[in-house]
Enzyme design. Structure first.
Site, mmCIF file in Angstrom:
data_model
loop_
_atom_site.group_PDB
_atom_site.id
_atom_site.type_symbol
_atom_site.label_atom_id
_atom_site.label_comp_id
_atom_site.label_asym_id
_atom_site.label_seq_id
_atom_site.Cartn_x
_atom_site.Cartn_y
_atom_site.Cartn_z
ATOM 1 N N HIS A 68 -9.737 22.080 0.311
ATOM 2 C CA HIS A 68 -8.798 22.451 -0.752
ATOM 3 C C HIS A 68 -7.645 23.232 -0.100
ATOM 4 O O HIS A 68 -7.848 23.908 0.909
ATOM 5 C CB HIS A 68 -9.552 23.348 -1.731
ATOM 6 N N ASP A 102 -16.815 27.663 1.958
ATOM 7 C CA ASP A 102 -16.155 27.674 0.656
ATOM 8 C C ASP A 102 -17.117 27.041 -0.352
ATOM 9 O O ASP A 102 -17.316 25.829 -0.364
ATOM 10 C CB ASP A 102 -14.843 26.882 0.751
ATOM 11 N N GLN A 131 -17.037 24.723 -5.143
ATOM 12 C CA GLN A 131 -17.543 23.547 -5.863
ATOM 13 C C GLN A 131 -19.048 23.385 -5.728
ATOM 14 O O GLN A 131 -19.602 22.408 -6.216
ATOM 15 C CB GLN A 131 -16.852 22.272 -5.357
ATOM 16 N N LYS A 147 -15.641 28.708 -12.121
ATOM 17 C CA LYS A 147 -16.221 27.385 -11.853
ATOM 18 C C LYS A 147 -17.731 27.388 -11.999
ATOM 19 O O LYS A 147 -18.396 26.387 -11.769
ATOM 20 C CB LYS A 147 -15.836 26.923 -10.449
ATOM 21 N N CYS A 172 -5.167 19.536 -5.498
ATOM 22 C CA CYS A 172 -4.927 20.574 -4.472
ATOM 23 C C CYS A 172 -5.657 20.251 -3.182
ATOM 24 O O CYS A 172 -6.187 21.167 -2.510
ATOM 25 C CB CYS A 172 -5.336 21.957 -4.963
HETATM 26 N N1 PMP Z 1 -11.966 25.753 -2.879
HETATM 27 C C1 PMP Z 1 -12.345 24.681 -3.565
HETATM 28 C C2 PMP Z 1 -13.236 23.669 -2.917
HETATM 29 C C3 PMP Z 1 -11.921 24.519 -4.877
HETATM 30 O O1 PMP Z 1 -12.292 23.440 -5.571
HETATM 31 C C4 PMP Z 1 -11.085 25.497 -5.468
HETATM 32 C C5 PMP Z 1 -10.570 25.357 -6.888
HETATM 33 N N2 PMP Z 1 -10.178 24.063 -7.243
HETATM 34 C C6 PMP Z 1 -10.727 26.590 -4.707
HETATM 35 C C7 PMP Z 1 -11.188 26.701 -3.422
HETATM 36 C C8 PMP Z 1 -9.847 27.663 -5.236
HETATM 37 O O2 PMP Z 1 -10.453 28.308 -6.318
HETATM 38 P P1 PMP Z 1 -9.604 29.284 -7.248
HETATM 39 O O3 PMP Z 1 -8.392 28.534 -7.672
HETATM 40 O O4 PMP Z 1 -10.537 29.568 -8.388
HETATM 41 O O5 PMP Z 1 -9.302 30.496 -6.440
#
Ligand code: PMP
Length: 409
Positions: free
Chosen positions: A124, A201, A204, A227, A365
């Site tokens: 991401h 990370d 997900q 999430k 993203c």
């Molecule tokens: N890492 C991953 C794999 C994600 O899917 C996301 C959110 N789509 C993020 C980081 C960032 O999370 P946040 O926008 O809640 O900070």
């Protein structure tokens, strides 16, 4: 084994009774954010009605209540992640803030010109950009581990990237764009073998499977509350105690100090050292309630249900003519990403929305990994514990109908 009762679980989530465009809401945008069970919504109410106060600083009853609630939430997170100590749990705004904290505080002290940082192609943007910024500041180099045609990290290629200049590897446990579950424990072990730290990370992963940071062996683990059925604006940085203990603070301010004079400030130990200012107390408490809710169901039960649903959804989608699934790794969780010949993803997303079905259509993203598969955007239904076969049937049905009359989309 008790059958997984998704229908009963749905009743815990008030928003799932919503109608949009006159249709029953079908929420398949869980990778973007998850819906909240009544237990979380009511816990936030209770906090503001009975407990609201700033924490730690005042000698009165409500300060004690809010402090207890906040620290109880930290203990719930510790248990949820299998961490050894609450001192390893830092509350932050979300996964993005957690990664920026590590890149700036840990990276600021430990990364020099010529050092190397390893990420994977699946990341991401939140796990790319902070490292790029660190590299730009320091003259370090970002190296990217490639994936195979199924969207899985190629371990041998990943390991080949490490040199004696590699300081940290930062990679996702589950890809938000493809759903790939990476071999995270092996990737951590490889990083350690080469003398580098490892950040996982978990943004997900946490809503889909049991997580144990000690089994993963990682030095840092990050996720976002929203999430995992908790509130927005709260997230977690897990850091191994011996790593956090020698890490300089990130932001300065109240809460994070032991003593301040104009000459010198002495900082608190972790986690307070990394929680400058008034934090998101209420939403941390709400996240604790989300974790309690999940504990009541069991992450292993949730993983099994979603695995079944993912198989069902993949088969259904693949029955649509011209549909190409992107991300076909053997290990997947939560996410299906696809394109249909001749149909712009955004138009498919709009057609589904008209039927009450919420999916994301776009680059999620995670532009590098989509471009790796030759596309700029996909349609991405993503699952959670409250989704049912009926939700999937509705999705497949709308796609089949629209695809039959492609001109109309
Ligand atoms: N890492 C991953 C794999 C994600 O899917 C996301 C959110 N789509 C993020 C980081 C960032 O999370 P946040 O926008 O809640 O900070």
């Amino acid at each position: 084994v008790r059958a997984f009762d998704a229908a009963a679980i749905r009743r815990d989530f008030p928003i799932l009774s919503e109608h949009v465009h006159g249709k029953r809401l079908i929420w398949l945008d869980n990778a973007a954010t998850t819906q909240k069970p009544r237990a979380v919504i009511e816990r936030l109410d209770r906090y503001y009605e009975h407990e609201n106060s700033n924490i730690h600083r005042a000698a009165h009853a409500l300060a004690a209540r809010s402090t207890d609630a906040y620290e109880a939430a930290r203990e719930k997170v510790r248990r949820f992640l299998g961490a050894g100590s609450v001192e390893e749990i830092v509350f932050v705004r979300g996964a993005t803030e957690a990664i920026n904290l590590v890149a700036q505080a840990w990276g600021g002290r430990n990364i020099r010109a010529g050092d190397e940082i390893v990420v994977s192609w699946l990341e991401h943007h939140a796990n790319i950009v902070p490292w790029q910024q660190l590299c730009a500041r320091t003259g370090a180099k970002l190296k990217v581990a490639p994936v195979d045609d199924h969207g899985q990290v190629i371990l041998e290629e990943y390991e080949r990237l490490f040199t004696d200049r590699t300081r940290i590897a930062s990679f996702t446990q589950v890809s938000n764009a493809l759903g790939t579950v990476t071999p995270a424990a092996e990737m951590v072990a490889i990083a350690h073998r080469h003398g580098a730290l490892a950040l996982v990370d978990g943004a997900q992963a946490v809503s889909h499977m049991p997580v144990d940071v000690q089994v993963l062996g990682c030095d840092f683990y990050v996720f976002s509350g929203h999430k995992v059925f908790g509130p927005t604006g709260i997230g977690v940085l897990y850091g191994r105690k011996d790593v956090l203990d020698v890490m300089p603070p990130w932001q300065g301010g109240g809460n994070m100090i032991a003593d301040v004079t104009f000459e010198k400030t002495v900082y608190q130990p972790a986690p307070s050292r990394f929680e400058a200012g008034t934090g998101n107390i209420a939403d941390a408490v709400g996240l604790g309630a989300a974790i309690d809710y999940l504990d009541g169901i069991g992450m292993a039960n949730i993983a099994a249900w979603e695995h079944e649903l993912l198989g069902y959804a993949s088969a259904g989608l693949l029955s649509i003519p011209g549909l190409r699934l992107i991300g076909t790794a053997a290990e997947k969780a939560g996410v299906l990403s696809f394109v249909i010949d001749g149909c712009p993803p955004i138009e498919i997303g709009k057609a589904l929305d008209r039927e009450g079905i919420a999916v994301r259509a776009g680059h999620h993203c995670a532009q590098p990994i989509l471009r790796r598969f030759g596309v700029e955007a996909t349609v991405r239904p993503s699952l959670a514990l409250y989704n049912t076969r009926e939700d999937i049937d509705a999705l497949v049905d709308v796609l089949r109908r629209n695809h039959g009359a492609r001109r109309t989309i």
